[in-house]
Motif scaffolding. Structure first.
Motif, PDB file in Angstrom:
ATOM      1  N   GLN A  13       0.847  -1.190   0.000  1.00  0.00           N
ATOM      2  CA  GLN A  13       0.000   0.000   0.000  1.00  0.00           C
ATOM      3  C   GLN A  13       0.886   1.244   0.000  1.00  0.00           C
ATOM      4  O   GLN A  13       1.915   1.290   0.659  1.00  0.00           O
ATOM      5  N   SER A  14       0.487   2.249  -0.706  1.00  0.00           N
ATOM      6  CA  SER A  14       1.215   3.519  -0.700  1.00  0.00           C
ATOM      7  C   SER A  14       0.727   4.369   0.467  1.00  0.00           C
ATOM      8  O   SER A  14      -0.452   4.335   0.811  1.00  0.00           O
ATOM      9  N   PRO A  15       1.637   5.137   1.079  1.00  0.00           N
ATOM     10  CA  PRO A  15       1.180   6.030   2.155  1.00  0.00           C
ATOM     11  C   PRO A  15       0.253   7.104   1.582  1.00  0.00           C
ATOM     12  O   PRO A  15       0.384   7.488   0.420  1.00  0.00           O
ATOM     13  N   ARG A  16      -0.677   7.551   2.419  1.00  0.00           N
ATOM     14  CA  ARG A  16      -1.585   8.625   2.004  1.00  0.00           C
ATOM     15  C   ARG A  16      -0.848   9.961   1.916  1.00  0.00           C
ATOM     16  O   ARG A  16      -1.168  10.805   1.095  1.00  0.00           O
ATOM     17  N   LEU A  17       0.113  10.128   2.819  1.00  0.00           N
ATOM     18  CA  LEU A  17       0.785  11.414   2.959  1.00  0.00           C
ATOM     19  C   LEU A  17       2.160  11.182   3.565  1.00  0.00           C
ATOM     20  O   LEU A  17       2.300  10.382   4.486  1.00  0.00           O
ATOM     21  N   GLN A  18       3.154  11.854   3.052  1.00  0.00           N
ATOM     22  CA  GLN A  18       4.495  11.837   3.650  1.00  0.00           C
ATOM     23  C   GLN A  18       4.524  12.987   4.655  1.00  0.00           C
ATOM     24  O   GLN A  18       5.040  14.067   4.372  1.00  0.00           O
ATOM     25  N   TRP A  19       3.939  12.770   5.822  1.00  0.00           N
ATOM     26  CA  TRP A  19       3.726  13.881   6.759  1.00  0.00           C
ATOM     27  C   TRP A  19       5.025  14.489   7.268  1.00  0.00           C
ATOM     28  O   TRP A  19       5.071  15.687   7.533  1.00  0.00           O
ATOM     29  N   ALA A  20       6.092  13.706   7.385  1.00  0.00           N
ATOM     30  CA  ALA A  20       7.365  14.257   7.849  1.00  0.00           C
ATOM     31  C   ALA A  20       7.911  15.286   6.853  1.00  0.00           C
ATOM     32  O   ALA A  20       8.547  16.261   7.252  1.00  0.00           O
ATOM     33  N   LYS A  21       7.644  15.060   5.582  1.00  0.00           N
ATOM     34  CA  LYS A  21       8.069  16.016   4.554  1.00  0.00           C
ATOM     35  C   LYS A  21       7.090  17.186   4.465  1.00  0.00           C
ATOM     36  O   LYS A  21       7.490  18.320   4.202  1.00  0.00           O
ATOM     37  N   ALA A  22       5.819  16.920   4.675  1.00  0.00           N
ATOM     38  CA  ALA A  22       4.800  17.966   4.580  1.00  0.00           C
ATOM     39  C   ALA A  22       4.828  18.911   5.783  1.00  0.00           C
ATOM     40  O   ALA A  22       4.493  20.076   5.654  1.00  0.00           O
ATOM     41  N   ALA A  23       5.225  18.363   6.947  1.00  0.00           N
ATOM     42  CA  ALA A  23       5.276  19.172   8.177  1.00  0.00           C
ATOM     43  C   ALA A  23       6.600  18.902   8.898  1.00  0.00           C
ATOM     44  O   ALA A  23       6.631  18.343   9.988  1.00  0.00           O
ATOM     45  N   PRO A  24       7.722  19.292   8.300  1.00  0.00           N
ATOM     46  CA  PRO A  24       9.039  18.945   8.854  1.00  0.00           C
ATOM     47  C   PRO A  24       9.302  19.500  10.251  1.00  0.00           C
ATOM     48  O   PRO A  24       9.983  18.857  11.046  1.00  0.00           O
ATOM     49  N   GLU A  25       8.775  20.663  10.559  1.00  0.00           N
ATOM     50  CA  GLU A  25       8.997  21.239  11.894  1.00  0.00           C
ATOM     51  C   GLU A  25       8.275  20.417  12.964  1.00  0.00           C
ATOM     52  O   GLU A  25       8.788  20.230  14.063  1.00  0.00           O
ATOM     53  N   VAL A  26       7.104  19.932  12.646  1.00  0.00           N
ATOM     54  CA  VAL A  26       6.361  19.069  13.573  1.00  0.00           C
ATOM     55  C   VAL A  26       7.135  17.767  13.768  1.00  0.00           C
ATOM     56  O   VAL A  26       7.323  17.302  14.892  1.00  0.00           O
ATOM     57  N   TYR A  27       7.605  17.198  12.666  1.00  0.00           N
ATOM     58  CA  TYR A  27       8.365  15.956  12.730  1.00  0.00           C
ATOM     59  C   TYR A  27       9.618  16.115  13.596  1.00  0.00           C
ATOM     60  O   TYR A  27       9.884  15.297  14.476  1.00  0.00           O
ATOM     61  N   LYS A  28      10.362  17.188  13.369  1.00  0.00           N
ATOM     62  CA  LYS A  28      11.579  17.439  14.156  1.00  0.00           C
ATOM     63  C   LYS A  28      11.246  17.625  15.632  1.00  0.00           C
ATOM     64  O   LYS A  28      11.967  17.139  16.507  1.00  0.00           O
ATOM     65  N   ALA A  29      10.162  18.317  15.928  1.00  0.00           N
ATOM     66  CA  ALA A  29       9.742  18.513  17.318  1.00  0.00           C
ATOM     67  C   ALA A  29       9.346  17.179  17.954  1.00  0.00           C
ATOM     68  O   ALA A  29       9.663  16.930  19.128  1.00  0.00           O
ATOM     69  N   MET A  30       8.681  16.326  17.197  1.00  0.00           N
ATOM     70  CA  MET A  30       8.297  15.002  17.705  1.00  0.00           C
ATOM     71  C   MET A  30       9.541  14.171  18.028  1.00  0.00           C
ATOM     72  O   MET A  30       9.578  13.479  19.047  1.00  0.00           O
ATOM     73  N   ILE A  31      10.537  14.226  17.176  1.00  0.00           N
ATOM     74  CA  ILE A  31      11.790  13.491  17.406  1.00  0.00           C
ATOM     75  C   ILE A  31      12.430  13.970  18.709  1.00  0.00           C
ATOM     76  O   ILE A  31      12.827  13.161  19.557  1.00  0.00           O
ATOM     77  N   ASN A 143       1.825   6.891  21.294  1.00  0.00           N
ATOM     78  CA  ASN A 143       0.444   7.021  20.848  1.00  0.00           C
ATOM     79  C   ASN A 143       0.314   8.111  19.789  1.00  0.00           C
ATOM     80  O   ASN A 143      -0.423   7.959  18.811  1.00  0.00           O
ATOM     81  N   ALA A 144       1.039   9.207  19.954  1.00  0.00           N
ATOM     82  CA  ALA A 144       1.031  10.269  18.935  1.00  0.00           C
ATOM     83  C   ALA A 144       1.628   9.758  17.627  1.00  0.00           C
ATOM     84  O   ALA A 144       1.057   9.962  16.544  1.00  0.00           O
ATOM     85  N   TRP A 145       2.778   9.082  17.725  1.00  0.00           N
ATOM     86  CA  TRP A 145       3.405   8.518  16.518  1.00  0.00           C
ATOM     87  C   TRP A 145       2.456   7.534  15.839  1.00  0.00           C
ATOM     88  O   TRP A 145       2.350   7.522  14.599  1.00  0.00           O
ATOM     89  N   ASN A 146       1.791   6.679  16.639  1.00  0.00           N
ATOM     90  CA  ASN A 146       0.847   5.714  16.071  1.00  0.00           C
ATOM     91  C   ASN A 146      -0.255   6.414  15.287  1.00  0.00           C
ATOM     92  O   ASN A 146      -0.654   5.963  14.212  1.00  0.00           O
ATOM     93  N   ARG A 147      -0.734   7.510  15.823  1.00  0.00           N
ATOM     94  CA  ARG A 147      -1.815   8.212  15.153  1.00  0.00           C
ATOM     95  C   ARG A 147      -1.355   8.824  13.822  1.00  0.00           C
ATOM     96  O   ARG A 147      -2.096   8.806  12.835  1.00  0.00           O
ATOM     97  N   PHE A 148      -0.138   9.322  13.790  1.00  0.00           N
ATOM     98  CA  PHE A 148       0.408   9.781  12.513  1.00  0.00           C
ATOM     99  C   PHE A 148       0.546   8.601  11.547  1.00  0.00           C
ATOM    100  O   PHE A 148       0.169   8.696  10.386  1.00  0.00           O
ATOM    101  N   GLY A 149       1.111   7.494  12.038  1.00  0.00           N
ATOM    102  CA  GLY A 149       1.351   6.330  11.187  1.00  0.00           C
ATOM    103  C   GLY A 149       0.082   5.717  10.633  1.00  0.00           C
ATOM    104  O   GLY A 149      -0.004   5.384   9.442  1.00  0.00           O
TER     105      GLY A 149
END
Length: 165
Positions: A13-31, A143-149
């Motif tokens: 299955q293809s991902p619906r959205l590459q959210w880390a690329k679409a929202a890089p600041e959110v991704y970096k903050a999550m890391i 749980n937050a990561w799961n919801r993104f995934g």
């Protein structure tokens, strides 16, 4: 099936959205927040709770990642497999690990709208206050990561241990 036949698997299955690329600041903050949450927490317990929450949330991407990280860190396949049936397999885990797993379920599945006192008290008995705060933060983060995934349909199977560290 003979040895000459090959298995045909369902298409990936293809991902619906590459959210880390679409929202890089959110991704970096999550890391950063995830790293802060896990600081000082036993890495074995951290992986167990991340796997258990990911099982409950049906996050294939996170299950792929955290089972591989746990195995790379020396966790046994047997304990990982039994985690989905931990109540019947309690003898595979320490009392402290069981308290963390039970707290993970209570925080992850808020069907009653709260974490029961007896579950929280059991965890508080096994974890000092700072460590308990780190555990709660780690459970909240997975749980937050799961919801993104799950929402973006992250694709499992391509992770190698330590890939994002």
């Amino acid at each position: 099936m003979t040895t000459n036949e090959t298995k045909t698997y369902a298409p990936e299955q293809s991902p619906r959205l590459q959210w880390a690329k679409a929202a890089p600041e959110v991704y970096k903050a999550m890391i950063k927040l995830t790293a802060a949450a896990e600081r000082g927490l036993d890495p074995v317990i951290a992986e167990l709770v991340k796997i258990r929450a990911s099982q409950l949330n049906h996050c294939a991407l996170c299950l792929d990642m955290h089972t591989k990280d746990a195995i790379a860190a020396g966790e046994s396949v047997e304990r990982i497999v039994q985690l989905s049936a931990w109540e019947e397999s309690a003898h595979f885990y320490t009392e402290k690990e069981l308290a963390a797993i039970e707290l993970t379920e209570a925080i992850t599945v808020l069907t009653d709208g709260f974490v029961p006192d007896e579950v929280y008290d059991k965890a508080a008995k096994h974890f000092e206050e700072t460590e308990l705060a780190q555990l709660i933060a780690t459970i909240t983060m997975i749980n937050a990561w799961n919801r993104f995934g799950v929402t973006t349909r992250g694709v499992a199977g391509h992770y190698t241990p330590g890939m994002y560290k």
